[in-house]
Design an enzyme around this catalytic site. Structure first.
Site, mmCIF file in Angstrom:
data_model
loop_
_atom_site.group_PDB
_atom_site.id
_atom_site.type_symbol
_atom_site.label_atom_id
_atom_site.label_comp_id
_atom_site.label_asym_id
_atom_site.label_seq_id
_atom_site.Cartn_x
_atom_site.Cartn_y
_atom_site.Cartn_z
ATOM 1 N N GLU A 12 0.810 -1.223 0.000
ATOM 2 C CA GLU A 12 0.000 0.000 0.000
ATOM 3 C C GLU A 12 0.844 1.274 0.000
ATOM 4 O O GLU A 12 0.366 2.329 -0.391
ATOM 5 C CB GLU A 12 -0.922 0.012 1.226
ATOM 6 C CG GLU A 12 -1.981 -1.066 1.160
ATOM 7 C CD GLU A 12 -2.653 -1.310 2.494
ATOM 8 O OE1 GLU A 12 -3.689 -1.961 2.495
ATOM 9 O OE2 GLU A 12 -2.131 -0.857 3.530
ATOM 10 N N GLY A 81 -12.906 -4.723 4.830
ATOM 11 C CA GLY A 81 -13.988 -5.603 4.405
ATOM 12 C C GLY A 81 -15.295 -4.813 4.450
ATOM 13 O O GLY A 81 -15.600 -4.164 5.449
ATOM 14 N N MET A 196 -8.569 -3.286 10.716
ATOM 15 C CA MET A 196 -7.866 -3.684 11.928
ATOM 16 C C MET A 196 -6.981 -2.595 12.547
ATOM 17 O O MET A 196 -6.207 -2.883 13.449
ATOM 18 C CB MET A 196 -7.013 -4.942 11.639
ATOM 19 C CG MET A 196 -7.863 -6.103 11.132
ATOM 20 S SD MET A 196 -6.895 -7.556 10.660
ATOM 21 C CE MET A 196 -6.292 -8.097 12.241
ATOM 22 N N GLU A 197 -7.085 -1.361 12.063
ATOM 23 C CA GLU A 197 -6.176 -0.327 12.574
ATOM 24 C C GLU A 197 -6.810 1.043 12.825
ATOM 25 O O GLU A 197 -6.395 1.774 13.748
ATOM 26 C CB GLU A 197 -5.000 -0.094 11.583
ATOM 27 C CG GLU A 197 -4.129 -1.284 11.305
ATOM 28 C CD GLU A 197 -4.678 -2.210 10.222
ATOM 29 O OE1 GLU A 197 -5.586 -1.763 9.480
ATOM 30 O OE2 GLU A 197 -4.246 -3.362 10.121
ATOM 31 N N ASP A 220 -12.826 -6.903 0.094
ATOM 32 C CA ASP A 220 -13.585 -8.150 0.280
ATOM 33 C C ASP A 220 -14.881 -7.791 0.984
ATOM 34 O O ASP A 220 -15.095 -6.654 1.376
ATOM 35 C CB ASP A 220 -12.758 -9.139 1.120
ATOM 36 C CG ASP A 220 -12.401 -8.552 2.485
ATOM 37 O OD1 ASP A 220 -13.231 -8.665 3.400
ATOM 38 O OD2 ASP A 220 -11.318 -7.950 2.636
HETATM 39 N N1 SAH Z 1 -3.456 -12.311 4.846
HETATM 40 C C1 SAH Z 1 -2.876 -11.016 5.002
HETATM 41 C C2 SAH Z 1 -3.361 -10.462 6.304
HETATM 42 C C3 SAH Z 1 -4.080 -9.247 6.074
HETATM 43 S S1 SAH Z 1 -4.938 -8.693 7.456
HETATM 44 C C4 SAH Z 1 -1.401 -11.078 4.923
HETATM 45 O O1 SAH Z 1 -0.888 -12.176 4.868
HETATM 46 O O2 SAH Z 1 -0.730 -10.053 4.883
HETATM 47 C C5 SAH Z 1 -6.041 -7.635 6.666
HETATM 48 C C6 SAH Z 1 -5.593 -6.221 6.441
HETATM 49 O O3 SAH Z 1 -6.545 -5.590 5.597
HETATM 50 C C7 SAH Z 1 -5.592 -5.399 7.708
HETATM 51 O O4 SAH Z 1 -4.675 -4.354 7.587
HETATM 52 C C8 SAH Z 1 -7.050 -4.894 7.796
HETATM 53 O O5 SAH Z 1 -7.099 -3.571 8.256
HETATM 54 C C9 SAH Z 1 -7.566 -4.950 6.359
HETATM 55 N N2 SAH Z 1 -8.764 -5.782 6.086
HETATM 56 C C10 SAH Z 1 -9.201 -6.052 4.832
HETATM 57 N N3 SAH Z 1 -10.290 -6.843 4.878
HETATM 58 C C11 SAH Z 1 -10.554 -7.085 6.173
HETATM 59 C C12 SAH Z 1 -11.544 -7.872 6.845
HETATM 60 N N4 SAH Z 1 -12.469 -8.568 6.164
HETATM 61 N N5 SAH Z 1 -11.522 -7.914 8.198
HETATM 62 C C13 SAH Z 1 -10.578 -7.227 8.884
HETATM 63 N N6 SAH Z 1 -9.611 -6.479 8.289
HETATM 64 C C14 SAH Z 1 -9.583 -6.403 6.951
#
Ligand code: SAH
Length: 260
Positions: A12, A81, A196-197, A220
């Site tokens: 990003e 999401g 998540m932030e 998503d």
């Molecule tokens: N699988 C990823 C983990 C990503 S965590 C990896 O391996 O890097 C998800 C990130 O996108 C976080 O920064 C969160 O803020 C955001 N995010 C996107 N979709 C989300 C969802 N459905 N629930 C929670 N956070 C989500």
């Protein structure tokens, strides 16, 4: 005036860091296992950093930006999401307020309330968010068709993307289960998207009196396929979106200051 720019994942902010190196060169300061890239973007002093994933990581990085680099405003860009029906993959959500959907110290404190602060929701800065909103609208209208490959535009149906302003909920959980998503919507019907932030960044910015804006692209729908959609979106689309909107914001701001 120094702008702090945060992202949760490397993809990003990678394009912004490259642009900074090309435009002004960058100095890297390493604090608490994080690299802070200090330089200029469009002639404006900026510090770009990877916050990493989750509320603790984001809060810690935000404090460093404020205390070590004296940033005067903070922009967080990332993915989210969509849980409101209207928040579709490819849409952009700009938070006007944020809440921690997983915070619960009841019955000692009301559910969602940050203990000892007496607040559940944290507002973003209206003026900064309004500036970003214009940049995002301009990006979606003018730049998106060139920034994203035709194939990815088709896969993610990016022909009709929308921008929403509203509540974002943050928690230390990747929501990939429709039952979990609907529990959040039932408890907090105003929420458009989950991530998540953001609420951690907004809380720290409130506590330090620093204006912030939180901009999210929907990757998503927080359901069973969320992790698949998320990965594809991150690779093919997300990095171009985040950087594109922030760069548009910076160039519009620098042309405004020249005109004044
Ligand atoms: N699988 C990823 C983990 C990503 S965590 C990896 O391996 O890097 C998800 C990130 O996108 C976080 O920064 C969160 O803020 C955001 N995010 C996107 N979709 C989300 C969802 N459905 N629930 C929670 N956070 C989500």
């Amino acid at each position: 005036m120094t702008i702090g720019i945060l992202g949760a994942m490397h993809g990003e902010i990678a394009e912004l860091i490259s642009a900074m190196i090309a435009q002004s060169g960058s100095r890297i300061e390493r604090i608490g296992m994080r690299d802070y890239h200090v330089g200029e973007l469009n002639g404006q002093p900026c510090v770009v950093a990877l916050a990493r994933i989750g509320k603790v990581a984001a809060a810690a990085t935000t404090v460093s930006l404020i205390r070590e680099f004296n940033v005067t405003e903070i922009i967080f860009t990332g993915l989210a999401g969509g849980i409101a029906a209207e928040a579709k993959v490819g849409d952009v959500v700009l938070a006007d307020q944020l809440i921690q959907h997983d915070l619960d110290a009841s019955p000692i404190f009301p559910r969602y309330e940050v203990p000892l602060l007496g607040m559940s929701t944290f507002a973003t800065d209206a003026a900064l968010s309004a500036e970003l909103k214009i940049a995002a609208e301009n990006f979606l209208r003018d730049d998106l068709p060139h920034a994203i490959t035709q194939k990815n535009q088709d896969i993610f149906q990016l022909q009709q993307v929308a921008l929403h302003v509203g509540t974002i909920a943050s928690g230390d959980q990747f929501i990939s289960d429709i039952a979990h998503a609907s529990r959040i919507v039932t408890a907090l019907p105003e929420v458009l998207a989950v991530e998540m932030e953001g609420a951690a960044v907004a809380q720290i910015c409130y506590e330090y009196g620093v204006p912030c804006a939180i901009l999210r692209t929907i990757s998503d729908r927080a359901d069973a396929t969320a992790h698949v959609d998320f990965g594809q979106f991150l690779d093919g689309v997300a990095s171009h979106y985040s950087a594109g909107i922030v760069r548009r914001f910076l160039s519009e701001r620098s042309s405004r200051s020249i005109n004044i």
